[in-house]
Design a protein around this motif. Structure first.
Motif, PDB file in Angstrom:
ATOM      1  N   PRO A  11      32.265  39.199  41.089  1.00  0.00           N
ATOM      2  CA  PRO A  11      33.552  39.935  41.150  1.00  0.00           C
ATOM      3  C   PRO A  11      34.773  38.928  41.740  1.00  0.00           C
ATOM      4  O   PRO A  11      35.855  39.027  41.315  1.00  0.00           O
ATOM      5  CB  PRO A  11      33.252  41.231  41.845  1.00  0.00           C
ATOM      6  CG  PRO A  11      31.829  41.336  41.803  1.00  0.00           C
ATOM      7  CD  PRO A  11      31.358  40.108  42.106  1.00  0.00           C
ATOM      8  N   ALA A  58      38.332  36.938  37.860  1.00  0.00           N
ATOM      9  CA  ALA A  58      39.774  36.646  37.309  1.00  0.00           C
ATOM     10  C   ALA A  58      39.960  35.653  36.466  1.00  0.00           C
ATOM     11  O   ALA A  58      40.725  35.343  35.756  1.00  0.00           O
ATOM     12  CB  ALA A  58      40.663  36.853  38.752  1.00  0.00           C
ATOM     13  N   LYS A  91      39.634  36.253  32.896  1.00  0.00           N
ATOM     14  CA  LYS A  91      40.253  37.455  32.475  1.00  0.00           C
ATOM     15  C   LYS A  91      40.905  37.190  31.042  1.00  0.00           C
ATOM     16  O   LYS A  91      41.079  38.395  30.329  1.00  0.00           O
ATOM     17  CB  LYS A  91      41.216  37.893  33.368  1.00  0.00           C
ATOM     18  CG  LYS A  91      42.264  37.095  33.708  1.00  0.00           C
ATOM     19  CD  LYS A  91      43.518  37.645  34.731  1.00  0.00           C
ATOM     20  CE  LYS A  91      44.691  36.801  34.780  1.00  0.00           C
ATOM     21  NZ  LYS A  91      45.536  37.280  35.816  1.00  0.00           N
ATOM     22  N   HIS A 142      29.547  47.272  36.456  1.00  0.00           N
ATOM     23  CA  HIS A 142      30.675  48.220  37.091  1.00  0.00           C
ATOM     24  C   HIS A 142      31.569  47.123  37.737  1.00  0.00           C
ATOM     25  O   HIS A 142      32.733  47.384  37.773  1.00  0.00           O
ATOM     26  CB  HIS A 142      30.179  49.467  37.748  1.00  0.00           C
ATOM     27  CG  HIS A 142      29.339  50.475  37.142  1.00  0.00           C
ATOM     28  ND1 HIS A 142      28.769  51.512  37.467  1.00  0.00           N
ATOM     29  CD2 HIS A 142      29.107  50.313  35.951  1.00  0.00           C
ATOM     30  CE1 HIS A 142      28.252  52.289  36.585  1.00  0.00           C
ATOM     31  NE2 HIS A 142      28.501  51.845  35.442  1.00  0.00           N
ATOM     32  N   ASP A 143      30.915  46.523  38.741  1.00  0.00           N
ATOM     33  CA  ASP A 143      31.709  45.614  39.601  1.00  0.00           C
ATOM     34  C   ASP A 143      32.288  44.467  38.920  1.00  0.00           C
ATOM     35  O   ASP A 143      33.575  44.337  39.287  1.00  0.00           O
ATOM     36  CB  ASP A 143      31.047  45.099  40.661  1.00  0.00           C
ATOM     37  CG  ASP A 143      30.252  46.135  41.600  1.00  0.00           C
ATOM     38  OD1 ASP A 143      31.029  47.182  41.668  1.00  0.00           O
ATOM     39  OD2 ASP A 143      29.499  45.692  42.512  1.00  0.00           O
ATOM     40  N   ALA A 165      35.287  46.208  36.688  1.00  0.00           N
ATOM     41  CA  ALA A 165      36.486  46.633  37.836  1.00  0.00           C
ATOM     42  C   ALA A 165      37.309  45.421  37.962  1.00  0.00           C
ATOM     43  O   ALA A 165      38.512  45.601  38.214  1.00  0.00           O
ATOM     44  CB  ALA A 165      35.759  47.357  39.029  1.00  0.00           C
ATOM     45  N   ALA A 166      36.643  44.396  38.588  1.00  0.00           N
ATOM     46  CA  ALA A 166      37.345  43.240  39.078  1.00  0.00           C
ATOM     47  C   ALA A 166      38.088  42.553  38.039  1.00  0.00           C
ATOM     48  O   ALA A 166      39.150  42.099  38.223  1.00  0.00           O
ATOM     49  CB  ALA A 166      36.271  42.166  39.375  1.00  0.00           C
ATOM     50  N   LYS A 217      39.533  44.472  35.346  1.00  0.00           N
ATOM     51  CA  LYS A 217      40.655  45.131  35.136  1.00  0.00           C
ATOM     52  C   LYS A 217      41.677  45.079  35.963  1.00  0.00           C
ATOM     53  O   LYS A 217      42.809  45.160  35.696  1.00  0.00           O
ATOM     54  CB  LYS A 217      40.081  46.553  34.818  1.00  0.00           C
ATOM     55  CG  LYS A 217      39.419  46.873  33.706  1.00  0.00           C
ATOM     56  CD  LYS A 217      38.895  48.353  33.393  1.00  0.00           C
ATOM     57  CE  LYS A 217      38.340  48.648  32.338  1.00  0.00           C
ATOM     58  NZ  LYS A 217      37.814  50.222  32.217  1.00  0.00           N
ATOM     59  N   LYS A 218      41.144  44.992  37.494  1.00  0.00           N
ATOM     60  CA  LYS A 218      42.148  44.639  38.578  1.00  0.00           C
ATOM     61  C   LYS A 218      43.035  43.408  38.451  1.00  0.00           C
ATOM     62  O   LYS A 218      44.158  43.385  38.668  1.00  0.00           O
ATOM     63  CB  LYS A 218      41.454  44.665  39.894  1.00  0.00           C
ATOM     64  CG  LYS A 218      42.200  44.744  41.149  1.00  0.00           C
ATOM     65  CD  LYS A 218      41.285  44.825  42.211  1.00  0.00           C
ATOM     66  CE  LYS A 218      42.288  44.871  43.763  1.00  0.00           C
ATOM     67  NZ  LYS A 218      41.585  44.629  44.819  1.00  0.00           N
ATOM     68  N   SER A 219      42.147  42.534  37.826  1.00  0.00           N
ATOM     69  CA  SER A 219      43.100  41.163  37.653  1.00  0.00           C
ATOM     70  C   SER A 219      43.854  41.280  36.408  1.00  0.00           C
ATOM     71  O   SER A 219      44.662  40.035  36.259  1.00  0.00           O
ATOM     72  CB  SER A 219      42.104  40.041  37.666  1.00  0.00           C
ATOM     73  OG  SER A 219      41.344  40.030  36.443  1.00  0.00           O
ATOM     74  N   GLY A 220      43.805  42.216  35.648  1.00  0.00           N
ATOM     75  CA  GLY A 220      44.847  42.251  34.482  1.00  0.00           C
ATOM     76  C   GLY A 220      44.059  42.105  33.147  1.00  0.00           C
ATOM     77  O   GLY A 220      44.685  42.073  32.035  1.00  0.00           O
ATOM     78  N   ARG A 244      41.193  42.672  30.103  1.00  0.00           N
ATOM     79  CA  ARG A 244      41.102  44.157  29.153  1.00  0.00           C
ATOM     80  C   ARG A 244      39.512  44.031  28.557  1.00  0.00           C
ATOM     81  O   ARG A 244      39.293  44.028  27.326  1.00  0.00           O
ATOM     82  CB  ARG A 244      42.011  44.171  28.176  1.00  0.00           C
ATOM     83  CG  ARG A 244      43.545  44.421  28.880  1.00  0.00           C
ATOM     84  CD  ARG A 244      44.549  44.405  27.803  1.00  0.00           C
ATOM     85  NE  ARG A 244      44.414  45.635  26.939  1.00  0.00           N
ATOM     86  CZ  ARG A 244      45.013  46.141  25.710  1.00  0.00           C
ATOM     87  NH1 ARG A 244      46.122  45.076  25.535  1.00  0.00           N
ATOM     88  NH2 ARG A 244      45.049  47.302  25.276  1.00  0.00           N
TER      89      ARG A 244
END
Length: 264
Positions: A182, A186, A189, A210-211, A214-215, A217-220, A222
């Motif tokens: 994770p 990014a 991404k 899941h991890d 989540a990583a 999505k957190k970095s932008g 999709r």
């Protein structure tokens, strides 16, 4: 930088191969640097139109298909090789399909109870796959803006690994029952990614998917994510390959472009 170095190094490489009797996937061997080689199978469109370039799908097999026989990856139902032999698929989605075989592994077998750590030095097999792609494009009418990477299990780990090393090479990525780092997610991404995982997976726990989701999505990013509630490790690829939108989604993507949704 990594993508450019892979492409530059590939300029000096050659491929060699022979047809496998009765097989639609041709058996070949990629000759890499320092005498390193990578066996692979190659499937082309039924008909190649002059002046037209075609997508390339690269399939990374699971741990059980490693070796040098150049047979197990195309015979394993979980690899996806059989999907591209279906007559309706070949007619609707003409493309090249490369199925390399890792003599060892794509990613050193990790402890899947924790996230897979990124290693600065890739496995030889991952490096050779990165070099194989542009070499194939020099030999065949392949559209380098439409290269899709797909992998299951250890091959799914390989997809995550190669994706963050050379994201500029790919139009899309499909990860089935795989694990990644994770902390590096990014880097990939911008590449349209669809992740599949079984909730009952005891080999690679669903937490690994899941991890990574989540990583991203957190970095932008999709990413698309599909989880099968009752599926174990080996069930997931068989379900994923039957997803009605998988192939339309894969072939709708273009390198460097925003993800195209094909959901109705």
């Amino acid at each position: 930088m990594i993508a450019r170095s892979l492409l530059s190094a590939a300029l000096a490489l050659t491929t060699c191969g022979v047809a496998a009797d009765g097989a639609e996937y041709l058996a070949r061997k990629f000759a890499g640097p320092a005498g390193k080689t990578l066996p692979y199978r190659l499937l082309g469109p039924v008909e190649v139109e002059k002046g037209k370039r075609y997508p390339l799908v690269v399939l990374l097999h699971g741990y059980g298909e490693r070796g040098t026989d150049n047979e197990k990856p195309i015979k394993a139902a979980n690899s996806g090789a059989s999907l591209f032999l279906l007559s309706d698929v070949r007619k609707k989605y003409p493309c090249f399909v490369a199925v390399p075989q890792a003599p060892d592994v794509w990613v050193a077998e990790p402890d899947f109870h924790v996230n897979t750590p990124f290693r600065t030095q890739p496995q030889d097999s991952i490096l050779l796959v990165g070099l194989l792609i542009p070499a194939l494009a020099r030999e065949h009418p392949i559209d380098l803006d439409r290269v899709v990477l797909m992998g299951f299990s250890n091959g799914g780990c390989g997809v995550w690994d190669l994706l963050v090393r050379a994201p500029a090479m790919f139009a899309a990525a499909v990860v089935i029952s795989g694990a990644g780092d994770p902390a590096r997610a990014a880097l990939g991404k911008q590449v349209p990614t669809w992740v599949f995982h079984g909730a009952k997976d005891k080999t690679v726990p669903v937490a690994r998917a899941h991890d990574m989701i989540a990583a991203l999505k957190k970095s932008g990013g999709r990413p698309q994510y599909t989880e099968y509630p009752g599926a174990a490790h080996g069930d997931t690829p068989l379900k994923a390959h039957k997803e009605a939108e998988l192939l339309p989604w894969m072939f709708a993507q273009r390198r460097g472009k925003p993800a195209v949704s094909t959901k109705r």
